[in-house]
Every structure is written in structure tokens, then in C-alpha cells.
Write a protein that holds these residues in place. Structure first.
Motif, PDB file in Angstrom:
ATOM      1  N   SER A  25       0.830  -1.205   0.000  1.00 20.72           N
ATOM      2  CA  SER A  25       0.000   0.000   0.000  1.00 20.72           C
ATOM      3  C   SER A  25       0.866   1.256   0.000  1.00 20.72           C
ATOM      4  O   SER A  25       0.418   2.347  -0.314  1.00 20.72           O
ATOM      5  CB  SER A  25      -0.878   0.002   1.248  1.00 20.72           C
ATOM      6  OG  SER A  25      -0.042  -0.129   2.386  1.00 20.72           O
ATOM      7  N   CYS A  26       2.133   1.076   0.378  1.00 14.48           N
ATOM      8  CA  CYS A  26       2.990   2.253   0.547  1.00 14.48           C
ATOM      9  C   CYS A  26       3.777   2.502  -0.726  1.00 14.48           C
ATOM     10  O   CYS A  26       4.695   1.737  -1.055  1.00 14.48           O
ATOM     11  CB  CYS A  26       3.928   2.039   1.724  1.00 14.48           C
ATOM     12  SG  CYS A  26       5.078   3.390   1.902  1.00 14.48           S
ATOM     13  N   LYS A  27       3.426   3.555  -1.414  1.00 17.54           N
ATOM     14  CA  LYS A  27       4.136   3.834  -2.667  1.00 17.54           C
ATOM     15  C   LYS A  27       5.203   4.883  -2.428  1.00 17.54           C
ATOM     16  O   LYS A  27       5.328   5.853  -3.141  1.00 17.54           O
ATOM     17  CB  LYS A  27       3.142   4.329  -3.730  1.00 17.54           C
ATOM     18  CG  LYS A  27       2.073   3.302  -4.060  1.00 17.54           C
ATOM     19  CD  LYS A  27       2.674   2.093  -4.781  1.00 17.54           C
ATOM     20  CE  LYS A  27       1.647   0.989  -4.937  1.00 17.54           C
ATOM     21  NZ  LYS A  27       2.182  -0.365  -4.756  1.00 17.54           N
TER      22      LYS A  27
ATOM     23  N   LYS B   5      12.089   9.515   2.371  1.00 19.37           N
ATOM     24  CA  LYS B   5      12.424  10.924   2.085  1.00 19.37           C
ATOM     25  C   LYS B   5      11.177  11.738   1.767  1.00 19.37           C
ATOM     26  O   LYS B   5      11.115  12.929   2.038  1.00 19.37           O
ATOM     27  CB  LYS B   5      13.401  10.988   0.917  1.00 19.37           C
ATOM     28  CG  LYS B   5      14.786  10.554   1.306  1.00 19.37           C
ATOM     29  CD  LYS B   5      15.782  10.894   0.194  1.00 19.37           C
ATOM     30  CE  LYS B   5      16.976   9.976   0.246  1.00 19.37           C
ATOM     31  NZ  LYS B   5      17.028   8.999  -0.860  1.00 19.37           N
ATOM     32  N   ALA B   6      10.193  11.070   1.187  1.00 17.14           N
ATOM     33  CA  ALA B   6       8.964  11.793   0.806  1.00 17.14           C
ATOM     34  C   ALA B   6       8.084  12.095   2.021  1.00 17.14           C
ATOM     35  O   ALA B   6       7.144  12.864   1.923  1.00 17.14           O
ATOM     36  CB  ALA B   6       8.196  10.974  -0.204  1.00 17.14           C
ATOM     37  N   GLY B   7       8.390  11.479   3.138  1.00 17.56           N
ATOM     38  CA  GLY B   7       7.602  11.756   4.348  1.00 17.56           C
ATOM     39  C   GLY B   7       7.017  10.497   4.959  1.00 17.56           C
ATOM     40  O   GLY B   7       7.458   9.385   4.657  1.00 17.56           O
TER      41      GLY B   7
ATOM     42  N   PRO C 276       3.918   7.940  13.195  1.00 12.60           N
ATOM     43  CA  PRO C 276       2.898   7.962  12.148  1.00 12.60           C
ATOM     44  C   PRO C 276       3.316   7.160  10.917  1.00 12.60           C
ATOM     45  O   PRO C 276       3.046   7.540   9.801  1.00 12.60           O
ATOM     46  CB  PRO C 276       2.779   9.456  11.825  1.00 12.60           C
ATOM     47  CG  PRO C 276       4.120  10.013  12.153  1.00 12.60           C
ATOM     48  CD  PRO C 276       4.746   9.150  13.211  1.00 12.60           C
ATOM     49  N   PHE C 277       4.056   6.073  11.118  1.00 10.46           N
ATOM     50  CA  PHE C 277       4.462   5.189  10.020  1.00 10.46           C
ATOM     51  C   PHE C 277       4.704   3.812  10.626  1.00 10.46           C
ATOM     52  O   PHE C 277       4.648   3.667  11.844  1.00 10.46           O
ATOM     53  CB  PHE C 277       5.727   5.710   9.339  1.00 10.46           C
ATOM     54  CG  PHE C 277       6.880   5.958  10.258  1.00 10.46           C
ATOM     55  CD1 PHE C 277       7.797   4.949  10.542  1.00 10.46           C
ATOM     56  CD2 PHE C 277       7.058   7.206  10.859  1.00 10.46           C
ATOM     57  CE1 PHE C 277       8.856   5.187  11.408  1.00 10.46           C
ATOM     58  CE2 PHE C 277       8.117   7.443  11.725  1.00 10.46           C
ATOM     59  CZ  PHE C 277       9.015   6.431  11.998  1.00 10.46           C
TER      60      PHE C 277
END
Ligand code: FUL
Length: 629
Positions: free
Chosen positions: A497-499, A522-524, A616-617
Motif C-alpha cells: 500500500s505504501c508507494k 524521504k517523501a515523508g 505515524p508510520f
């Protein structure tokens, strides 16, 4: 999580040992109370976790596990206590009520969720009493763990619950004789059953429990008890039995872990860890070997902290054979190592000694006598002259901590062909400092104090030879006891699900516990829920799955709520094969082993990290599966 630490300014100065004709050094900084001193002397203590969840295969109860589950058919308090005693344990801390709220004693403040409501002893038993009596009979001290967080109680989060908590504490500290430690865990708030409300209740831990009242109850009813996580004893900061090096007994009122050199408060660390992976007994867990326990002993008791090894009765109500044997094996190894202090056969001299405090006090096996130098001699040394070559591999040092932690740095030298050669050096001694190495043969050993805040005062300089067999095991002991499950050859990631950018999802199945799949890149942050689908190449009948949280000493992103699905075609998923909570994963990030209620067959699985305890990940070090055969 044991983050509740407050300042304690009421230092108690214990009477100093008056030596013949000598003026003792003045205490330096904070010193231990009489109760803390007794706790230091115990050195090895043990938590006992046993509850309804022993029967539900969980680490944290949600609070709705029925009391009727609790039915140990062969409960034997003496067997439990003797197993601990074989492991050298001096004080047994009974988990009287864990986060799930089930009480091991028939509390008069609870009619619904105690041993009274269980089939054990037809609801007429008192497990706390049986364990306390067994401790007394075997000569062990007793402590109580009472969880402030209670996921069963309907009033949790409201003032009524705090009254209940205080009443229970009073009840426990009144009815069972002398108690030497009271243990308050810091895990707090969050979701729970709460009398059927099934909701999330957050509290402000520092205010909610009214700690001033709690401490007043402890001090009034059990003046000899130390209090863990409040005022007397701090958490070492992990649950793997390894203290920092150095690890000071002093602090400045806040913090954990390694303490503060010269801190204003005596609040030493306790290094708690379970004998198995989990604190509660689980059918698919296993014991740590004696050699492993011994390694943790050197890294905890040998670093100025008390070793707290968690033992767990099984569903029969006994310490299982493997665990009992490992405890005994560990205790035997400690007893064998320290059976003969080679230093007692040496002539001992010091570069400086204050009148009345000779170096002989270091080898007289009396903790109450000590060697000290003159006030202005901050870097004295002591020499042991054996008169012939001796072989040793362990050195034991103890400060006379009634006078505070005075020594910063020390070094050890051996006599080699007419010159001194340094073979060890360190920072911090405190209550007990152990050095363990390869065997060394020499005729003389010298201890140099290389930096001290006040003239050193030491109670022991011990020299020992660890038996060869025990030493040989040490190297092997730390080999990771992780389960690998089914081989992962031919496994492929189907989707995630994580792109995220630089997606490293393959790390979750690469068989390497050190590489990580994180949904923070890096994208958050990519917030949970996050999932990964894996193709195992062929169909298997699965009995469960394995989740390894990150192993890099960082907890962020470790999953504490999950769902796991199995599918024949990777499209139809149906109900989860398992869904639940990884209780206590923040404090004890070990491999999680989940057994399905019933086997699930398929070629594909999907792991969903529903929630992370503190980020939050989500992060996954490794996923695996176990097959039914
Ligand atoms: C932890 C608790 O949350 C565990 O369940 C266990 O009781 C351990 C001793 O302390 O933080």
C-alpha cells in the motif's frame, strides 16, 4: 514504558561504619537509604507474571479475558519460588494485577475479576498468599507489582478508579506481612475493555494516580520497601538486561538509563528482562540458556544495577522444566565463578590508606568494612601480590556506597616480566562492577583509581577464574534465538500500500533482521494502516506468523496492532487468520509469534500494520510464517 520519574529530595544518610581509630571519609553527594542499600545487596531479583492471559497467549490483557480461563491444575508456589531461588534470586516480585486487571488475590474491592471468580481452588484460593508463604518458607523477600493501568475496570480514567487503586494497594500492603519492593509499571492509558465500554481512555499519568498519596501509603505501611519507578529505583531503559556503561546510581530528578554522574538523588537502576522472550508464558516461546542469563548478569548486576529476571509459570501453574533447569544452570554458574576469591591468597598493599581503613578490608568478604585513602588522595592504587602465577578471568569491585559513588575512572594492570601492563579500564564502580575477560596468568594485579570526585572508599576487590566450560559457552550465548519459520526461497513481494520513494519493502522478507522496511522515507510519513502482500510461490498450511520489530535500538514505527490474511489466489482474502495487539512491543521489541486459532491454507499472505505505538508510520524488520507441520 516506565517514564514516570520524579525528583526525590529527602536523602537519607545512613550511619557510617566507624572504624577502629579512624576517621571515616565524609559522604560524597547523594547516598542510598537503608532500604535502597538492602535492595543493592540482593543483586538478583525476579518478577513473576501469571494471569488469565497465560491461557490466552497474550502479553497484555485487553481486560475481557474471562476469569474462568484461570485454572492452573498443578499450581505449586513452592516449586515456583524454589526455581527462582536456584537462580540466585533473593526477592520475588509478584505481579498481583497486570494491565488486564485480573487480581491474583480475592480483593474485597473487586467482585468480578479476581481468583474468586475463577475455577482455581474452587474460587476459594489466594495466590498472593500462597506465593508469599512460599517465599517466607524459602527465605526470599517479597515485593508486589500492582499495575496502575487497568483495562478491565469500568471506572478507569475517572476518579473512582484511583480510589480503587489506592484501596487495593493498601489492602496488599496490609495483609501479607513485610514487603521489600513495590513496583509500578509506566504503561498507561489507551484502549481497553473498561467494563464493556471498549474504548480508548487517555490519562495524564503524573496527575491522575495521585502519586503523593500512593507514596504516603507505601511509606506508612511498608517503610522497608523500595519503590520502583517512583522515588527509589529507576528503570534502566530497556527490557533486555543490559545496563549502560557507565550506569550511575545517581540522577538529577528526571530521566532513565545511565543516570547522572554526581547527580543529587540516589536512584539506582533496575535491569528487568524476561527469562523467555515474553513476560508471560507462551506455548511457542522458549527459555534463554544459562550462558545467556549469565551474560546479562555481567551486563546488569555487574554494572551497578540490580538484575531483575522475569519468570513465568506455565498453564499448569509451574515453572516449566526447561525454565527451571535454565535458572538452576545460571545460578550454578554464578556460584561456581564466585566460589573462590583468589585475592584472599595474595598480600595486599595500597599506595595510600587512611588510618583505620587498610586494604585488607577489600578481601575480608565483609561488605561492612572498607579501604579508603586520605582525603587529598584521589588516585590511589592497590596491589595484590600472589607470590606465584595465578590465572583469573573475572574481577569484582565494590564501592562502599554508604559514602556515595566516589570513583569515576579505574584501570587494572597485570605484572608482566617486570613491568605493569594495563589489561582493563572503565568508568563507574558503584555497588558492584564486574570485569570479565579471557584468562590471564600473572603474579601481581594492580587496581588504579585514575579519577575520583572524593577519596575512594572500596569494600571489595575480588579475583576469580570462571570455569572453562562456562567461559566457552559465553561466545555462543548471544547467537540470536530468533525463529525463522518457513524458508523464504522464491518468495516475492506482490504489492504494498505504501508507494513511497525508494521503497524497501523487500527488506521485510530478505531474511536479514538488520534491514528494514519503513513507511517513512524521504517523501515523508505514510501513515498506518499499511500493508504488504507476499507470494510464497506455493501453497502451505500455516499455523501462524512471525513479526520482527526493528532491531536497531529505535522503537519508532514498530507495529502494535496488526491483521494477517492468507489467500489461495492473492485476490480473495476473507476474514483475517489473526488480528490483534503486540502488547508491550515498545519496551520489549522482540520477535512476535502469533498462532492462528485454526490453520490457514494459501500461497499468499497479507500483513497489515494497523497502528504503530509511537510514530505515524510503520516498520518491519522481518516477516515470516510457520507451517502446521
Ligand atoms: C512492562 C509491562 O508493560 C510488561 O507487560 C511487563 O509487566 C514489564 C515488567 O513491564 O513495561
Amino acid at each position: 514504558m516506565k517514564k514516570m520519574i520524579i525528583a526525590w529530595l529527602g536523602l537519607v544518610v545512613t550511619p557510617l561504619m566507624a572504624a577502629d581509630n579512624g576517621v571515616p571519609p565524609k559522604p560524597y553527594g547523594a547516598v542510598p537509604s537503608a532500604a535502597q542499600l538492602r535492595w543493592h545487596e540482593d543483586e538478583i531479583i525476579s518478577l513473576v507474571h501469571f494471569s488469565t492471559i497465560t491461557y490466552a497467549d497474550k502479553e497484555w490483557g485487553y481486560g475481557d479475558e474471562p476469569a474462568t480461563l484461570f485454572n492452573p491444575t498443578a499450581f505449586d508456589a513452592r516449586q515456583i519460588v524454589r526455581s527462582a531461588k536456584d537462580g540466585g534470586v533473593k526477592l520475588l516480585l509478584l505481579v498481583t494485577k497486570h494491565h488486564g486487571g485480573f487480581c491474583l488475590w480475592p480483593s474485597k474491592y473487586n467482585d468480578t475479576y479476581t481468583v474468586k471468580n475463577s475455577p482455581w481452588r474452587d474460587g476459594k484460593g489466594d495466590m498472593v498468599k500462597e506465593l508469599v508463604d512460599a517465599c517466607r518458607a524459602e527465605g526470599l523477600k517479597v515485593g508486589f507489582y500492582l499495575s496502575p493501568w487497568d483495562r478491565n475496570h469500568k471506572d478507569y480514567g475517572m476518579p473512582e478508579y484511583v480510589t480503587y487503586f489506592h484501596n487495593q494497594l493498601r489492602e496488599l500492603l496490609t495483609n501479607y506481612g513485610e514487603i521489600h519492593e513495590v513496583w509500578f509499571d509506566g504503561a498507561n492509558g489507551g484502549d481497553g475493555w473498561y467494563g464493556g465500554a471498549k474504548c480508548t481512555r487517555r490519562i495524564e499519568a503524573e496527575k491522575y494516580y495521585q502519586w503523593d498519596k500512593v507514596m504516603a501509603i507505601v511509606r506508612e505501611l511498608q517503610p522497608k520497601a523500595v519503590c520502583f519507578n517512583r522515588e527509589d529505583i529507576r528503570w534502566v531503559g530497556n527490557e533486555n538486561g543490559t545496563a549502560g556503561d557507565p550506569c550511575w546510581a545517581t540522577m538529577n530528578g528526571d530521566g532513565e538509563g545511565s543516570g547522572v554522574r554526581g547527580g543529587s538523588i540516589w536512584m539506582p537502576a533496575e535491569s528487568d528482562f524476561p527469562q523467555r522472550n515474553g513476560w508471560f508464558w507462551h506455548p511457542n516461546d522458549h527459555t534463554r540458556s544459562p550462558a545467556d542469563l549469565l551474560g546479562r548478569y555481567f551486563a546488569s548486576a555487574g554494572r551497578n544495577t540490580v538484575m531483575n529476571i522475569g519468570i513465568a509459570p506455565d498453564r499448569r501453574g509451574l515453572i516449566c522444566e526447561d525454565d527451571a533447569a535454565a535458572l538452576k544452570g545460571f545460578g550454578d554458574r554464578v556460584r561456581d565463578i564466585f566460589a573462590t576469591n583468589l585475592a584472599t591468597s595474595a598480600k595486599i598493599t595500597a599506595s595510600n590508606s587512611r588510618p583505620g581503613f587498610p586494604p585488607d578490608n577489600l578481601i575480608d568478604a565483609k561488605p561492612a568494612t572498607y579501604w579508603a585513602s586520605d582525603d587529598d588522595m584521589l588516585t590511589p592504587s592497590v596491589t595484590l601480590d600472589f607470590g606465584k602465577p595465578v590465572t583469573f578471568s573475572v574481577i569484582s569491585l565494590r564501592e562502599y556506597i554508604q559514602l556515595g559513588q566516589r570513583v569515576d575512572d579505574w584501570a587494572l594492570d597485570l605484572w608482566d616480566d617486570g613491568v605493569w601492563k594495563e589489561f582493563a579500564a572503565g568508568t563507574c564502580i558503584g555497588a558492584h562492577r564486574l570485569w570479565r575477560g579471557q584468562p590471564i596468568t600473572t603474579g601481581k594485579i594492580r587496581l588504579r583509581i585514575t579519577k575520583a570526585a572524593a577519596c575512594p572508599a572500596l569494600a571489595e576487590f575480588g579475583v576469580y577464574l570462571e570455569p572453562e566450560a562456562s567461559r566457552r559457552e559465553a561466545g555462543k550465548a548471544l547467537a540470536n534465538a530468533m525463529e525463522t519459520g518457513l524458508p523464504k526461497t522464491g518468495w516475492k513481494i506482490v504489492s504494498t500500500s505504501c508507494k513511497g520513494e525508494g521503497e524497501l519493502v523487500g527488506n521485510a522478507i530478505d531474511g536479514n533482521p538488520r534491514t528494514l522496511w519503513s513507511t517513512h522515507d524521504k517523501a515523508g510519513h505514510h501513515s498506518p494502516p499499511q500493508e504488504v502482500v507476499v507470494d510464497m510461490g506455493e501453497s502451505h498450511e500455516l499455523s501462524g506468523f512471525l513479526y520482527l520489530p526493528r532491531q536497531d535500538s529505535i522503537t519508532a514505527g514498530n507495529v502494535d496492532r496488526y491483521a494477517f490474511y492468507v489467500s489461495a489466489d492473492g485476490k480473495e482474502w476473507g476474514n483475517p487468520a489473526a488480528q490483534g495487539e503486540f502488547g508491550n512491543i515498545l519496551a520489549n521489541p522482540v520477535q512476535q509469534k502469533v498462532t492462528f486459532d485454526k490453520p490457514a491454507t494459501g500461497r499468499y499472505f497479507k500483513f497489515v500494520g494497523l497502528h504503530s505505538a509511537d510514530a505515524p508510520f510503520i516498520c518491519v524488520a522481518e516477516l515470516g510464517v510457520t507451517a502446521t507441520k
